[in-house]
Scaffold this motif. Structure first.
Motif, PDB file in Angstrom:
ATOM      1  N   ASP A 109       0.848  -1.191   0.000  1.00  0.00           N
ATOM      2  CA  ASP A 109       0.000   0.000   0.000  1.00  0.00           C
ATOM      3  C   ASP A 109       0.883   1.240   0.000  1.00  0.00           C
ATOM      4  OD1 ASP A 109      -1.408   2.102   2.145  1.00  0.00           O
ATOM      5  OD2 ASP A 109      -2.680   1.377   0.514  1.00  0.00           O
ATOM      6  N   LEU A 110       0.783   2.045  -1.033  1.00  0.00           N
ATOM      7  CA  LEU A 110       1.670   3.191  -1.185  1.00  0.00           C
ATOM      8  C   LEU A 110       1.258   4.377  -0.324  1.00  0.00           C
ATOM      9  CD1 LEU A 110       2.429   3.052  -5.008  1.00  0.00           C
ATOM     10  CD2 LEU A 110       3.945   2.477  -3.105  1.00  0.00           C
ATOM     11  N   ASP A 111       0.011   4.484   0.042  1.00  0.00           N
ATOM     12  CA  ASP A 111      -0.381   5.564   0.947  1.00  0.00           C
ATOM     13  C   ASP A 111       0.359   5.438   2.272  1.00  0.00           C
ATOM     14  OD1 ASP A 111      -2.033   6.529  -0.948  1.00  0.00           O
ATOM     15  OD2 ASP A 111      -3.894   6.279   0.171  1.00  0.00           O
ATOM     16  N   GLU A 112       0.454   4.220   2.769  1.00  0.00           N
ATOM     17  CA  GLU A 112       1.202   3.982   4.009  1.00  0.00           C
ATOM     18  C   GLU A 112       2.696   4.117   3.770  1.00  0.00           C
ATOM     19  OE1 GLU A 112       2.424   0.373   7.036  1.00  0.00           O
ATOM     20  OE2 GLU A 112       1.353  -0.020   5.172  1.00  0.00           O
ATOM     21  N   ASP A 113       3.167   3.531   2.673  1.00  0.00           N
ATOM     22  CA  ASP A 113       4.604   3.473   2.430  1.00  0.00           C
ATOM     23  C   ASP A 113       5.196   4.853   2.178  1.00  0.00           C
ATOM     24  OD1 ASP A 113       6.514   1.365   2.411  1.00  0.00           O
ATOM     25  OD2 ASP A 113       6.918   1.812   0.305  1.00  0.00           O
ATOM     26  N   LEU A 114       4.443   5.715   1.492  1.00  0.00           N
ATOM     27  CA  LEU A 114       4.943   7.044   1.140  1.00  0.00           C
ATOM     28  C   LEU A 114       4.432   8.128   2.082  1.00  0.00           C
ATOM     29  CD1 LEU A 114       4.506   6.865  -2.749  1.00  0.00           C
ATOM     30  CD2 LEU A 114       6.609   6.523  -1.436  1.00  0.00           C
ATOM     31  N   GLY A 115       3.509   7.788   2.948  1.00  0.00           N
ATOM     32  CA  GLY A 115       2.992   8.767   3.882  1.00  0.00           C
ATOM     33  C   GLY A 115       2.026   9.749   3.268  1.00  0.00           C
TER      34      GLY A 115
ATOM     35  N   PRO B 162      12.867   1.468  -9.851  1.00  0.00           N
ATOM     36  CA  PRO B 162      12.120   1.759 -11.078  1.00  0.00           C
ATOM     37  C   PRO B 162      10.892   0.874 -11.229  1.00  0.00           C
ATOM     38  CG  PRO B 162      14.057   0.450 -11.581  1.00  0.00           C
ATOM     39  CD  PRO B 162      14.158   0.813 -10.104  1.00  0.00           C
ATOM     40  N   VAL B 163       9.906   1.414 -11.950  1.00  0.00           N
ATOM     41  CA  VAL B 163       8.731   0.627 -12.335  1.00  0.00           C
ATOM     42  C   VAL B 163       8.644   0.646 -13.856  1.00  0.00           C
ATOM     43  CG1 VAL B 163       7.476   1.125 -10.213  1.00  0.00           C
ATOM     44  CG2 VAL B 163       7.175   2.612 -12.185  1.00  0.00           C
ATOM     45  N   SER B 164       8.088  -0.397 -14.416  1.00  0.00           N
ATOM     46  CA  SER B 164       8.014  -0.489 -15.874  1.00  0.00           C
ATOM     47  C   SER B 164       6.733   0.151 -16.404  1.00  0.00           C
ATOM     48  CB  SER B 164       8.106  -1.948 -16.321  1.00  0.00           C
ATOM     49  OG  SER B 164       7.020  -2.697 -15.781  1.00  0.00           O
ATOM     50  N   ASP B 165       5.615  -0.346 -15.978  1.00  0.00           N
ATOM     51  CA  ASP B 165       4.331   0.105 -16.500  1.00  0.00           C
ATOM     52  C   ASP B 165       3.347   0.281 -15.351  1.00  0.00           C
ATOM     53  OD1 ASP B 165       5.165   0.041 -19.181  1.00  0.00           O
ATOM     54  OD2 ASP B 165       4.762  -2.104 -19.309  1.00  0.00           O
ATOM     55  N   GLY B 166       2.125   0.628 -15.721  1.00  0.00           N
ATOM     56  CA  GLY B 166       1.063   0.770 -14.736  1.00  0.00           C
ATOM     57  C   GLY B 166      -0.162  -0.030 -15.136  1.00  0.00           C
TER      58      GLY B 166
ATOM     59  N   THR C  24      -1.239  10.432  -0.077  1.00  0.00           N
ATOM     60  CA  THR C  24      -1.697  10.074  -1.422  1.00  0.00           C
ATOM     61  C   THR C  24      -0.795  10.728  -2.467  1.00  0.00           C
ATOM     62  OG1 THR C  24      -3.235  11.932  -1.379  1.00  0.00           O
ATOM     63  CG2 THR C  24      -4.062   9.799  -0.637  1.00  0.00           C
ATOM     64  N   LYS C  25       0.432  10.253  -2.536  1.00  0.00           N
ATOM     65  CA  LYS C  25       1.417  10.847  -3.436  1.00  0.00           C
ATOM     66  C   LYS C  25       1.552  10.097  -4.754  1.00  0.00           C
ATOM     67  CE  LYS C  25       4.175  12.447   0.495  1.00  0.00           C
ATOM     68  NZ  LYS C  25       5.492  12.359   1.197  1.00  0.00           N
TER      69      LYS C  25
ATOM     70  N   GLU D 146       4.925   9.105 -14.303  1.00  0.00           N
ATOM     71  CA  GLU D 146       5.903  10.143 -14.598  1.00  0.00           C
ATOM     72  C   GLU D 146       6.571  10.679 -13.328  1.00  0.00           C
ATOM     73  OE1 GLU D 146       3.553  12.952 -16.662  1.00  0.00           O
ATOM     74  OE2 GLU D 146       3.401  11.773 -18.511  1.00  0.00           O
ATOM     75  N   THR D 147       5.824  10.767 -12.236  1.00  0.00           N
ATOM     76  CA  THR D 147       6.379  11.321 -10.996  1.00  0.00           C
ATOM     77  C   THR D 147       7.037  10.274 -10.120  1.00  0.00           C
ATOM     78  OG1 THR D 147       4.232  11.069  -9.902  1.00  0.00           O
ATOM     79  CG2 THR D 147       4.699  13.187 -10.973  1.00  0.00           C
ATOM     80  N   TRP D 148       6.893   9.019 -10.467  1.00  0.00           N
ATOM     81  CA  TRP D 148       7.458   7.949  -9.629  1.00  0.00           C
ATOM     82  C   TRP D 148       8.983   8.079  -9.450  1.00  0.00           C
ATOM     83  CZ3 TRP D 148       6.114   4.734  -6.031  1.00  0.00           C
ATOM     84  CH2 TRP D 148       6.964   3.696  -5.670  1.00  0.00           C
ATOM     85  N   PRO D 149       9.759   8.382 -10.513  1.00  0.00           N
ATOM     86  CA  PRO D 149      11.217   8.487 -10.316  1.00  0.00           C
ATOM     87  C   PRO D 149      11.606   9.535  -9.283  1.00  0.00           C
ATOM     88  CG  PRO D 149      10.701   8.318 -12.637  1.00  0.00           C
ATOM     89  CD  PRO D 149       9.403   8.518 -11.932  1.00  0.00           C
ATOM     90  N   GLN D 150      10.788  10.547  -9.088  1.00  0.00           N
ATOM     91  CA  GLN D 150      11.104  11.549  -8.078  1.00  0.00           C
ATOM     92  C   GLN D 150      10.870  10.996  -6.664  1.00  0.00           C
ATOM     93  OE1 GLN D 150       8.821  15.098  -8.988  1.00  0.00           O
ATOM     94  NE2 GLN D 150       8.996  14.683 -11.199  1.00  0.00           N
ATOM     95  N   LEU D 151       9.961  10.056  -6.533  1.00  0.00           N
ATOM     96  CA  LEU D 151       9.659   9.485  -5.228  1.00  0.00           C
ATOM     97  C   LEU D 151      10.610   8.350  -4.865  1.00  0.00           C
ATOM     98  CD1 LEU D 151       5.757   9.303  -5.625  1.00  0.00           C
ATOM     99  CD2 LEU D 151       7.053  10.992  -4.312  1.00  0.00           C
TER     100      LEU D 151
END
Length: 496
Positions: A335-341, A392-396, A343-344, A382-387
């Motif tokens: 869950d990325l909301d928890e992982d990133l703190g 890296p991620v490939s696709d969505g 809704t980023k 597009e914003t994932w590399p900044q986080l």
């Protein structure tokens, strides 16, 4: 005609014959006002008038009828001050024949929905053979389901298996032995009388308390079976004739020359062995049926949150269901909301051995899915590399529960149907999946299809399908876990 001539076993019943003048008279007397002037509604008799006694080889003896030759008593006691004489004659007859007095009493009242007295620890009680001893009963919460107590065998185990076929909604009462206190004279000191005899659990609840039990008197000459209200009479009577009486009072069946009684002393070894094998088969069937029913109930309880979430959910409920499916397929769904703190980014970061990580966005739409949902996922990519520049991620993957206010059979098969837009998706690093597709793969345990759809055609499961996880009860911060981590997103969270 005597009971021996008819082949029926006489049974003492502690109430007047249904529909008789005596019953009507006693019901009317119950409506007299008490010393405070209150009039309570009459208590209906416990034993109904349509019980098929003779079909089960039994002959009912109601209040006012001879009871000393009865082999068993059903619902003995006082019916508005009546019945003690008949019950005492029943006990005296059993003692004279040197037989166990077999008694069946029902506990609780299914129709009694009155609030419990806050000063009382029980909802009902049954006065037992000892004048100072009773069985207190406390109604258990809806959904209680008991299990067979350890060491229960023979007729008691057969009764347990029969009672486990009661409807899931039927109530249960926990049981405990209770003594009493008496005061002699106007101002005498109270005298405590401890509970006598022993309570043998047959079925117990999750806390180990008996809900069905047999009480035996200190001398062993009485055996009371305490069973819950709303138990089928046919099941109880069948158990009495075929299991309880043959085990505890076989002489009663011999005296009545009951055609339902097979005397083991007169059988050949082949008959005895075959009959025992048949009884073992029936017991095994009942146990296996109970096991499968329990397994089915557990499977339903595990599946229902995922099924409802995928088909009708939105927001955090929908994300939770999707994450459980991916974890069941052997993927890690963080869950990325928890992982990133906050809704980023997307909802989930999904990975599996041998496949690149992917972002998964989960959306619900009461009507047709809006095309701009794809754009949301593209911006997250597009914003994932900044986080996470080092991850890296490939696709969505966009997973949409579209038209969720309609029945699944009435929804369109595809999330998007405009030809130009569908064609444009082929040039984007985005895969669109409907929750209906995911649901059908999940219910068929087609883990390969889920892997291929979410992680791409080259993704394979190195360990095979994983067991369905239990819904988590607390947030997890261990990123090394291969399962789904869900902290519980607050309602109303959304992303731009």
């Amino acid at each position: 005609m005597s009971s021996s001539d008819s082949g029926l076993v006489p049974v003492h019943i502690g109430q007047p014959a249904p529909g008789s003048e005596q019953e009507q008279e006693l019901l009317l007397r119950q409506q007299w006002p008490d010393y405070r002037g209150h009039v309570n509604p009459p208590t209906p008799p416990r034993v109904p008038g349509d019980v098929p006694w003779e079909q089960h080889g039994l002959l009912p003896r109601w209040l006012g009828m001879e009871s000393s030759d009865c082999a068993v008593a059903v619902e003995p006691g006082l019916f508005f001050g009546k019945g003690d004489e008949e019950f005492q004659r029943f006990l005296a007859g059993a003692r004279r024949r040197d037989e166990v007095a077999l008694i069946v009493a029902f506990v609780g009242n299914t129709d009694d929905d009155r609030a419990r007295n806050p000063l009382s620890s029980v909802d009902a009680s049954v006065r037992l053979g000892d004048r100072y001893t009773s069985a207190g009963a406390r109604r258990l919460p809806t959904g209680t389901w008991p299990q067979i107590a350890p060491g229960v065998e023979g007729a008691d185990r057969d009764l347990a298996l029969r009672l486990l076929t009661r409807p899931k909604t039927a109530p249960w009462w926990s049981l405990n032995l209770r003594g009493s206190q008496t005061v002699h004279g106007g101002g005498g000191r109270p005298q405590d009388h401890p509970a006598a005899g022993e309570l043998h659990p047959i079925l117990i609840d999750a806390l180990g308390d008996p809900v069905v039990a047999a009480w035996t008197s200190p001398s062993g000459d009485q055996r009371w079976y305490l069973v819950p209200d709303a138990t089928r009479w046919e099941s109880t009577l069948g158990w009495l004739v075929h299991r309880a009486l043959p085990e505890y009072v076989p002489s009663a069946l011999r005296r009545a020359r009951s055609p339902l009684f097979v005397d083991p002393d007169l059988q050949t070894s082949d008959e005895q062995n075959t009959r025992q094998a048949l009884q073992d088969l029936e017991a095994h069937y009942a146990e296996e049926k109970q096991r499968l029913e329990q397994a089915l109930q557990e499977a339903k309880e595990n599946a229902e949150p995922v099924r409802y979430g995928l088909l009708y959910g939105s927001g955090s409920e929908l994300v939770a269901a999707v994450a459980q499916v991916l974890a069941a397929a052997g993927m890690s769904a963080v869950d990325l909301d928890e992982d990133l703190g906050g809704t980023k980014s997307a909802d989930l970061l999904v990975s599996a051995d041998g496949a690149p990580d992917r972002l998964v966005e989960v959306k619900g739409a009461s009507g047709p899915a809006q095309e701009h949902l794809v754009g949301h996922l593209q911006r997250h990519l597009e914003t994932w590399p900044q986080l996470r520049p080092n991850q890296p991620v490939s696709d969505g993957v966009l997973i949409v529960n579209h038209q969720h206010k309609l029945h699944p059979a009435e929804r369109s098969a595809d999330v998007y149907s405009r030809p130009e837009f569908v064609a444009s998706l082929t040039s984007l690093p985005v895969t669109v999946i409907s929750t209906m597709q995911l649901f059908n793969w999940w219910r068929a345990a087609d883990w390969t299809a889920i892997h291929t759809a979410v992680l791409g055609g080259s993704a394979t499961s190195s360990t095979g399908p994983a067991p369905s996880p239990e819904p988590p009860t607390a947030p997890s911060t261990d990123r090394s876990s291969s399962g789904w981590r869900w902290p519980g997103r607050r309602a109303g969270h959304s992303r731009p």
